[in-house]
Design a protein around this motif. Sequence first.
Motif, PDB file in Angstrom:
ATOM      1  N   GLU A   1      36.204  -5.879 -53.640  1.00 48.66           N
ATOM      2  CA  GLU A   1      34.980  -6.372 -52.999  1.00 48.66           C
ATOM      3  C   GLU A   1      35.189  -7.776 -52.435  1.00 48.66           C
ATOM      4  O   GLU A   1      34.745  -8.081 -51.314  1.00 48.66           O
ATOM      5  CB  GLU A   1      33.847  -6.383 -54.018  1.00 48.66           C
ATOM      6  CG  GLU A   1      32.515  -6.856 -53.456  1.00 48.66           C
ATOM      7  CD  GLU A   1      31.423  -6.901 -54.518  1.00 48.66           C
ATOM      8  OE1 GLU A   1      30.340  -7.409 -54.212  1.00 48.66           O
ATOM      9  OE2 GLU A   1      31.680  -6.441 -55.651  1.00 48.66           O
ATOM     10  N   ASP A   2      35.881  -8.625 -53.216  1.00 47.24           N
ATOM     11  CA  ASP A   2      36.133  -9.992 -52.761  1.00 47.24           C
ATOM     12  C   ASP A   2      36.966 -10.001 -51.486  1.00 47.24           C
ATOM     13  O   ASP A   2      36.707 -10.784 -50.563  1.00 47.24           O
ATOM     14  CB  ASP A   2      36.864 -10.785 -53.848  1.00 47.24           C
ATOM     15  CG  ASP A   2      35.983 -11.057 -55.053  1.00 47.24           C
ATOM     16  OD1 ASP A   2      34.755 -10.904 -54.929  1.00 47.24           O
ATOM     17  OD2 ASP A   2      36.537 -11.390 -56.115  1.00 47.24           O
TER      18      ASP A   2
ATOM     19  N   ASN B   1      34.837  -8.938 -48.514  1.00 47.08           N
ATOM     20  CA  ASN B   1      33.921 -10.013 -48.111  1.00 47.08           C
ATOM     21  C   ASN B   1      34.677 -11.134 -47.396  1.00 47.08           C
ATOM     22  O   ASN B   1      34.181 -11.708 -46.420  1.00 47.08           O
ATOM     23  CB  ASN B   1      33.201 -10.570 -49.342  1.00 47.08           C
ATOM     24  CG  ASN B   1      32.182  -9.592 -49.909  1.00 47.08           C
ATOM     25  OD1 ASN B   1      31.715  -8.700 -49.213  1.00 47.08           O
ATOM     26  ND2 ASN B   1      31.852  -9.750 -51.184  1.00 47.08           N
TER      27      ASN B   1
ATOM     28  N   GLU C   1      35.562 -10.115 -43.858  1.00 46.13           N
ATOM     29  CA  GLU C   1      34.374 -10.211 -43.014  1.00 46.13           C
ATOM     30  C   GLU C   1      34.088 -11.671 -42.661  1.00 46.13           C
ATOM     31  O   GLU C   1      33.751 -12.003 -41.522  1.00 46.13           O
ATOM     32  CB  GLU C   1      33.175  -9.599 -43.749  1.00 46.13           C
ATOM     33  CG  GLU C   1      31.830  -9.766 -43.041  1.00 46.13           C
ATOM     34  CD  GLU C   1      31.717  -8.955 -41.760  1.00 46.13           C
ATOM     35  OE1 GLU C   1      30.837  -9.280 -40.939  1.00 46.13           O
ATOM     36  OE2 GLU C   1      32.511  -8.006 -41.571  1.00 46.13           O
ATOM     37  N   LYS C   2      34.238 -12.544 -43.649  1.00 48.69           N
ATOM     38  CA  LYS C   2      33.981 -13.966 -43.440  1.00 48.69           C
ATOM     39  C   LYS C   2      34.908 -14.558 -42.382  1.00 48.69           C
ATOM     40  O   LYS C   2      34.458 -15.239 -41.456  1.00 48.69           O
ATOM     41  CB  LYS C   2      34.155 -14.716 -44.760  1.00 48.69           C
ATOM     42  CG  LYS C   2      34.035 -16.226 -44.641  1.00 48.69           C
ATOM     43  CD  LYS C   2      34.487 -16.918 -45.927  1.00 48.69           C
ATOM     44  CE  LYS C   2      33.589 -16.598 -47.079  1.00 48.69           C
ATOM     45  NZ  LYS C   2      33.935 -17.370 -48.300  1.00 48.69           N
TER      46      LYS C   2
ATOM     47  N   GLU D   1      29.645 -20.446 -43.001  1.00 42.63           N
ATOM     48  CA  GLU D   1      30.046 -19.085 -43.386  1.00 42.63           C
ATOM     49  C   GLU D   1      31.565 -18.961 -43.430  1.00 42.63           C
ATOM     50  O   GLU D   1      32.121 -18.285 -44.289  1.00 42.63           O
ATOM     51  CB  GLU D   1      29.449 -18.080 -42.402  1.00 42.63           C
ATOM     52  CG  GLU D   1      27.919 -18.048 -42.412  1.00 42.63           C
ATOM     53  CD  GLU D   1      27.359 -17.283 -41.234  1.00 42.63           C
ATOM     54  OE1 GLU D   1      28.136 -16.552 -40.575  1.00 42.63           O
ATOM     55  OE2 GLU D   1      26.153 -17.416 -40.963  1.00 42.63           O
TER      56      GLU D   1
END
Length: 460
Positions: free
Chosen positions: A319-320, A323, A326-327, A412
């Motif tokens: 999951e990390d 993410n 995506e970041k 972000e």
Amino acid sequence: MEQHLLDQINEWYEADEHQQIVDTLLAIPEEERDYESIGELGRAYNNLGLYEEALAHFDTISEAGNQDALWHYRVGYALYYLKRYEDAAQAFRKADQLEPGDQRTESFLYWSLQKAEKQKREQLRLAQKAASIKQGDSAKKRGDFSDAWLADFWEDSGYARDAYQSAPPTDELISSIEQELGYKLPSSYIELMKHRNGGVPKNTNFPTEEPTSWAEDHIAITGIMGIGREKSYSLCGDLGSPFMIEDWGYPDIGVVICDCPSAGHDVVMLDYRACGRDGEPEVVHVDQEDDYEITFLADNFEAFVKGLVNDEEYDTSAEDKANALEKVAHGAFSPLLEELCSRVTEVEQLEQKIRKICTQIVEAKGGFAFHADELSYVMYDVQFWLYTMSYPDTTRDQYVAAYPNIIAFGKEFGQGGYGPSFITDWLEVRRKEKRIVQDHGVIRFTDSYVAEIMETINQV
């Protein structure tokens, strides 16, 4: 101060010859030193890590420095590294009022306020613990370890046996080790060591309420040191508690009992500050990467070992990574990074190229973080090049202060933190390679290395 002396001081500053600055300025009779020379003397003491001496000299010019942002900044710097965080915050706040927008000042003010709050909480906790002990409410604990718990606690591996595990300690050995360390070991720790004297537990993570250099919500240990001198990772072994305190500079507040995966850059200690050398110590995490920051873990050793949890509790790697990808692909740049990129005309599609390099980093590491690897060094180079293109008069201290606002604490497209030593180490490497040069305090890449960086970016 005469200009030729100031020029010489700046040359010594660039060469990290701070003791030479001190010796030269102290040779000037005290009554002949002016405001500027005393300020430079205090700065040199700061750079030597002699913060009390620095403050003593700054104090002699406090009246003249009252309306000088630089004087307040230098005072705050000394106070910060003396861990007088509340006083440091006041100094940086005044510097910020006198000269708003300085990124060094803003960063130190933010860190000082954070650390001041943590320091207050720790002082309150220690005072409450000391009062509880005085009232007789905190008895020494003997390990209440069931056979079933013990049978499932330790990992059985060749590494654990070779690096940590010794024969069960005798009473004579325990007494000898306690005498050498200067502390009475907790009965719960002795009881566990009599079952297995040092080793690697199956569960190696401990939850925290505050972030550390390891993670936002936990720390990790590599193993628990046994009672002895024979094994490297035993209390008095060659990598044991005295070595970590005397050679690595860890605070002399008790006994190092656990090493961590950082290979010396953080440890777990028994903390005797509240209970005294013969009392029941707390267990704390000490972070060398953050100026030996202390984070409370458990009220006693038994609570610590029983609170260890398995890696799976924190295994959010898939999951990390998703993410993080995506970041770096779509996250908004920080205002500073946006500004720096907007001024570059030498590289086409620079934003996309930065995102591509950072995507490679996430793919390699599973997360968005810069360390001491090759790709991280590329990004350190890119950030420094961008910043010094827009701010050509940047000093080393100014860049170190500005760095967090580029990506580390960006919007972000940010990492949420960083290890300051990685940045200073990178700067030192590039300086020794003569890829970074200094001129009157200003640092920059050589033209030939800028060409290499641009070629690297364009090949992405």
